[in-house]
Design an enzyme around this catalytic site. Structure first.
Site, mmCIF file in Angstrom:
data_model
loop_
_atom_site.group_PDB
_atom_site.id
_atom_site.type_symbol
_atom_site.label_atom_id
_atom_site.label_comp_id
_atom_site.label_asym_id
_atom_site.label_seq_id
_atom_site.Cartn_x
_atom_site.Cartn_y
_atom_site.Cartn_z
ATOM 1 N N LEU A 130 29.192 24.081 40.577
ATOM 2 C CA LEU A 130 29.060 23.502 39.118
ATOM 3 C C LEU A 130 30.476 22.974 38.553
ATOM 4 C CD1 LEU A 130 27.373 26.846 37.538
ATOM 5 C CD2 LEU A 130 26.243 24.599 38.059
ATOM 6 N N LYS A 160 40.749 26.948 52.077
ATOM 7 C CA LYS A 160 41.784 27.616 51.053
ATOM 8 C C LYS A 160 42.968 27.934 51.882
ATOM 9 C CE LYS A 160 38.855 29.035 47.208
ATOM 10 N NZ LYS A 160 38.653 30.187 46.353
ATOM 11 N N ASN A 182 43.889 26.419 45.957
ATOM 12 C CA ASN A 182 42.350 26.229 45.351
ATOM 13 C C ASN A 182 42.556 25.023 44.745
ATOM 14 O OD1 ASN A 182 43.356 27.374 43.040
ATOM 15 N ND2 ASN A 182 41.120 27.716 42.474
ATOM 16 N N GLY A 194 39.659 36.482 52.351
ATOM 17 C CA GLY A 194 39.737 35.023 52.317
ATOM 18 C C GLY A 194 40.579 34.665 51.215
#
Length: 291
Positions: free
Chosen positions: A27, A77, A98, A139
């Site tokens: 999105l 990342k 990020n 992560g």
């Protein structure tokens, strides 16, 4: 979108991107392009399917094309720092990026996932400061959440992960939290179900910070048994598509308070938007569109 994109792209329009795989569910392009249009900013945001093999070449290409910046998501990342010039203090501590900004050819990596997660909890009326949380994942997003939660004053964090390539990363995260913050962190094997039950029982919030629940793992959950959840527990998931993962469905059935990844996505995006444009994202307007 608010304006037809062809009506506002010119020869001066600056490009901002998103690199990840999978990417089509995101999105972020809608969120940022709507915000640019609302504020009359001459930027456009596009998504690019990029994995480990393409990452180095893509960063070199973005640098050569002088992109203003880009977002970074799974699986890039924790690897992209090798191709950047600088890291923010938070990104260095987390060991993940990020958001990248290009300032006169200097690429700086930032991490906004943790602040996005904590802000989303606050906006939903949940206070976990001074309390204990249990989280699945090791992560980039999981690490950012754990580090930020510890810095913000969460008392204890129990991390669960499979003994895969990310387990060593989780060990480093635990060491950082225990040596650099006042929070106590512990790491456990995801297969230790009895320990998971114990840690969830002692926590005020249980969070899934893995990709389980989104494509191609829709309908799946890492939770081995529904009776590990209790009505007063907060259950959150960083996944936002689907908006209700299998974990959140189970949590609702158990009477828990639930929170999907939309709020985190919104607030981490708002921080990235500010880094690129030096403007505040029109968050209330974006909420109307996305929520």
């Amino acid at each position: 979108m608010t304006n037809k994109i062809t009506e506002r792209i010119t020869g001066h329009t600056e490009l901002i991107g998103l690199i990840a795989t999978p990417i089509r569910h995101s999105l972020s392009p809608t969120m940022h392009n709507e915000a640019f249009a609302k504020l009359g900013l001459d930027y456009v945001y596009l998504a690019f399917e990029v994995g480990d093999k393409e990452l180095k070449d893509v960063v070199q290409g973005f640098r050569a094309m002088n992109l203003r910046g880009w977002n970074v998501s799974m699986p890039n990342k924790t690897n992209i720092h090798k191709y950047l010039d600088k890291l923010s203090p938070a990104a260095e501590l987390v060991g993940a990026v990020n958001t990248v900004v290009n300032d006169d050819g200097v690429l700086t990596g930032h991490i906004t996932d943790g602040t996005g997660y904590m802000r989303a909890l606050k906006e939903a009326g949940h206070d976990i400061i001074g309390k204990k949380m249990t989280i699945c994942g090791a992560g980039g997003a999981a690490t950012a959440i754990c580090i930020q939660a510890a810095l913000d004053g969460v008392k204890e964090i129990s991390i669960f992960n499979r003994k895969d390539d990310f387990y060593a990363n989780a060990e480093k995260t635990v060491e950082k939290i225990n040596t650099k913050t006042n929070c106590k962190a512990q790491l456990f094997d995801m297969e230790d179900h009895e320990q998971l039950r114990k840690e969830i029982a002692e926590s005020v919030i249980f969070t899934n910070a893995t990709g389980v629940g989104m494509k191609p793992f829709e309908g799946e959950t890492l939770l081995p048994s529904a009776d590990m959840l209790r009505p007063e527990l907060i259950v959150s998931d960083v996944v936002y598509k689907p908006t209700k993962t299998r974990l959140l469905e189970i949590a609702e059935e158990q009477g828990c308070q639930t929170l999907n990844g939309l709020g985190m996505m919104l607030w981490q995006g708002a921080k990235a938007f500010e880094i690129w444009t030096h403007k505040e994202m029109p968050v209330d307007y974006i909420k109307e569109i996305l929520f």
